[in-house]
Design a protein around this motif. Structure first.
Motif, short mmCIF file in Angstrom:
data_model
loop_
_atom_site.label_atom_id
_atom_site.label_comp_id
_atom_site.label_asym_id
_atom_site.label_seq_id
_atom_site.Cartn_x
_atom_site.Cartn_y
_atom_site.Cartn_z
N ALA A 27 0.84 -1.21 0.00
CA ALA A 27 0.00 0.00 0.00
C ALA A 27 0.87 1.25 0.00
CB ALA A 27 -0.94 -0.01 1.20
N ALA A 28 1.89 1.26 0.83
CA ALA A 28 2.79 2.41 0.89
C ALA A 28 3.57 2.54 -0.42
CB ALA A 28 3.75 2.26 2.07
N LEU A 29 3.96 1.41 -0.97
CA LEU A 29 4.73 1.43 -2.22
C LEU A 29 3.88 1.98 -3.36
CD1 LEU A 29 7.50 0.50 -3.43
CD2 LEU A 29 6.34 -1.61 -4.09
N VAL A 30 2.64 1.52 -3.47
CA VAL A 30 1.75 1.99 -4.53
C VAL A 30 1.43 3.47 -4.35
CG1 VAL A 30 -0.56 1.76 -5.52
CG2 VAL A 30 0.78 -0.29 -4.96
N SER A 31 1.21 3.88 -3.11
CA SER A 31 0.85 5.29 -2.84
C SER A 31 1.94 6.25 -3.26
CB SER A 31 0.55 5.46 -1.35
OG SER A 31 -0.58 4.70 -0.97
N SER A 32 3.19 5.82 -3.18
CA SER A 32 4.31 6.72 -3.50
C SER A 32 4.84 6.53 -4.92
CB SER A 32 5.46 6.49 -2.51
OG SER A 32 5.98 5.17 -2.64
N ALA A 33 4.23 5.63 -5.68
CA ALA A 33 4.74 5.30 -7.02
C ALA A 33 4.66 6.50 -7.96
CB ALA A 33 3.96 4.13 -7.60
N THR A 34 5.66 6.64 -8.80
CA THR A 34 5.66 7.70 -9.82
C THR A 34 5.36 7.11 -11.20
OG1 THR A 34 8.04 7.49 -10.17
CG2 THR A 34 7.31 9.06 -8.49
N VAL A 35 5.02 5.83 -11.25
CA VAL A 35 4.65 5.17 -12.51
C VAL A 35 3.21 4.69 -12.42
CG1 VAL A 35 7.02 4.43 -12.88
CG2 VAL A 35 5.42 2.87 -11.77
N MET A 36 2.62 4.36 -13.55
CA MET A 36 1.27 3.84 -13.58
C MET A 36 1.21 2.47 -12.92
SD MET A 36 -1.23 3.43 -16.92
CE MET A 36 -0.07 2.41 -17.83
N VAL A 37 0.22 2.29 -12.05
CA VAL A 37 0.02 1.01 -11.37
C VAL A 37 -1.24 0.37 -11.93
CG1 VAL A 37 -0.35 -0.16 -9.17
CG2 VAL A 37 1.14 1.85 -9.27
N LEU A 38 -1.09 -0.80 -12.53
CA LEU A 38 -2.22 -1.52 -13.11
C LEU A 38 -2.50 -2.77 -12.29
CD1 LEU A 38 -1.65 -1.34 -16.98
CD2 LEU A 38 -3.01 0.15 -15.51
N ALA A 39 -3.73 -2.88 -11.78
CA ALA A 39 -4.14 -4.05 -11.02
C ALA A 39 -5.02 -4.92 -11.89
CB ALA A 39 -4.90 -3.63 -9.76
N THR A 40 -4.76 -6.22 -11.91
CA THR A 40 -5.59 -7.13 -12.68
C THR A 40 -6.81 -7.54 -11.85
OG1 THR A 40 -4.32 -9.05 -11.91
CG2 THR A 40 -3.62 -8.01 -13.97
N SER A 41 -7.96 -7.54 -12.49
CA SER A 41 -9.20 -7.91 -11.80
C SER A 41 -10.19 -8.48 -12.80
CB SER A 41 -9.81 -6.69 -11.10
OG SER A 41 -11.11 -6.98 -10.61
N GLY A 42 -10.81 -9.58 -12.43
CA GLY A 42 -11.82 -10.17 -13.30
C GLY A 42 -13.08 -9.34 -13.38
N TYR A 43 -13.22 -8.34 -12.50
CA TYR A 43 -14.42 -7.50 -12.47
C TYR A 43 -14.18 -6.14 -13.14
CZ TYR A 43 -15.76 -10.96 -9.00
OH TYR A 43 -16.04 -12.15 -8.36
N ALA A 44 -12.97 -5.91 -13.62
CA ALA A 44 -12.67 -4.63 -14.26
C ALA A 44 -13.40 -4.52 -15.59
CB ALA A 44 -11.17 -4.49 -14.47
N THR A 45 -13.64 -3.30 -16.02
CA THR A 45 -14.30 -3.06 -17.31
C THR A 45 -13.31 -2.60 -18.38
OG1 THR A 45 -14.82 -0.79 -16.63
CG2 THR A 45 -16.49 -2.50 -16.22
N ARG A 46 -12.15 -2.16 -17.96
CA ARG A 46 -11.15 -1.69 -18.92
C ARG A 46 -10.28 -2.85 -19.38
NH1 ARG A 46 -7.93 3.98 -18.34
NH2 ARG A 46 -7.04 4.04 -20.45
#
Length: 261
Positions: A178-197
């Motif tokens: 959570a801390a790592l993602v919050s401070s990221a300067t790059v795009m963070v993509l999470a895989t999810s079977g419920y995503a629409t994109r």
């Protein structure tokens, strides 16, 4: 080269503990590489092991003998075991009789995410973790961050599944994702079977942190909320979803495809 013939030898007891216990491996900060391929890769990419262990019968194998001689040239400790003692340590059925005792690197995170990386949230199957490491290395992604609930990357099963990928990766364990993602300067993509994109509708011609979740539950809700986008891999048929390792490979190589197009 030395020879151990007693099960009471301190080194042999250490090998038995490391072979049998993930807790022992974590506590010692060491692990075992079993097999010629892993040992050759380690020698080439990392150098001398802490200890080279060889079964007596394996000394007749030219590949094994070459590894042993390279270790001796590097002044590494080399010890031979009678086959029954070696086989009691090895976790590889019908193996060739060669293993390395090596340090499992402990890395401190130097800063925020600035390049493509893999983030593993509570992945528990060693085969999946090893396969993801192998795919990441093959796709040119060198940084891997694992939550506390993820399988120990330096366990024998993960090492075998990764086929030497460990030696070209920077692997960080027990990470607060959570801390790592919050401070990221790059795009963070999470895989999810419920995503629409759809994955294929995202511009991946830039650094991406791939967030992959537990085999059954997926990425935790709090991490999903922090991601830049949630993406899905479209598929046909009656199968509900892809295996997480297969999903990771599709993502990594779609990024590679877009960057090489």
């Amino acid at each position: 080269m030395k020879t151990i013939t007693s099960r009471d030898n301190p080194l042999y007891k250490e090998l038995k503990q490391l072979a049998a216990s993930s807790q022992a491996r974590r506590k010692a900060g060491r692990t075992l590489l079993d097999g010629v391929h892993l040992c050759q890769g380690y020698l080439t990419l990392r150098g001398a092991p802490v200890h080279c262990i060889v079964a007596d019968s394996a000394l007749a194998n030219p590949e094994v003998l070459d590894v042993v001689r390279r270790c001796e040239d590097l002044h590494a400790h080399v010890t031979a075991l009678p086959d029954p003692l070696y086989n009691a340590v090895s976790q590889v059925d019908n193996g060739i009789g060669l293993m390395f005792l090596v340090d499992a690197p402990v890395r401190a995170i130097a800063g925020p995410l600035t390049q493509s990386a893999v983030l593993l949230d509570n992945l528990q199957d060693p085969g999946n973790v090893g396969s993801i490491l192998r795919s990441a290395a093959a796709a040119g992604i060198t940084q891997v961050y694992c939550s506390a609930g993820t399988a120990f990357c330096w366990s024998p099963k993960v090492l075998r599944a990764a086929m030497g990928a460990h030696f070209v990766l920077e692997i960080y364990e027990n990470v607060d994702l959570a801390a790592l993602v919050s401070s990221a300067t790059v795009m963070v993509l999470a895989t999810s079977g419920y995503a629409t994109r759809r994955l294929y509708d995202v511009d991946l011609r830039q650094p991406v942190a791939w967030l992959l979740g537990h085999e059954g539950q997926g990425v935790a809700d709090d991490l999903l909320a922090l991601a830049t986008h949630q993406v899905v891999i479209p598929h046909l048929g009656q199968i509900e979803s892809l295996n997480v390792a297969a999903c990771a490979a599709v993502c990594f190589f779609e990024q590679l495809r877009q960057n090489q197009a």
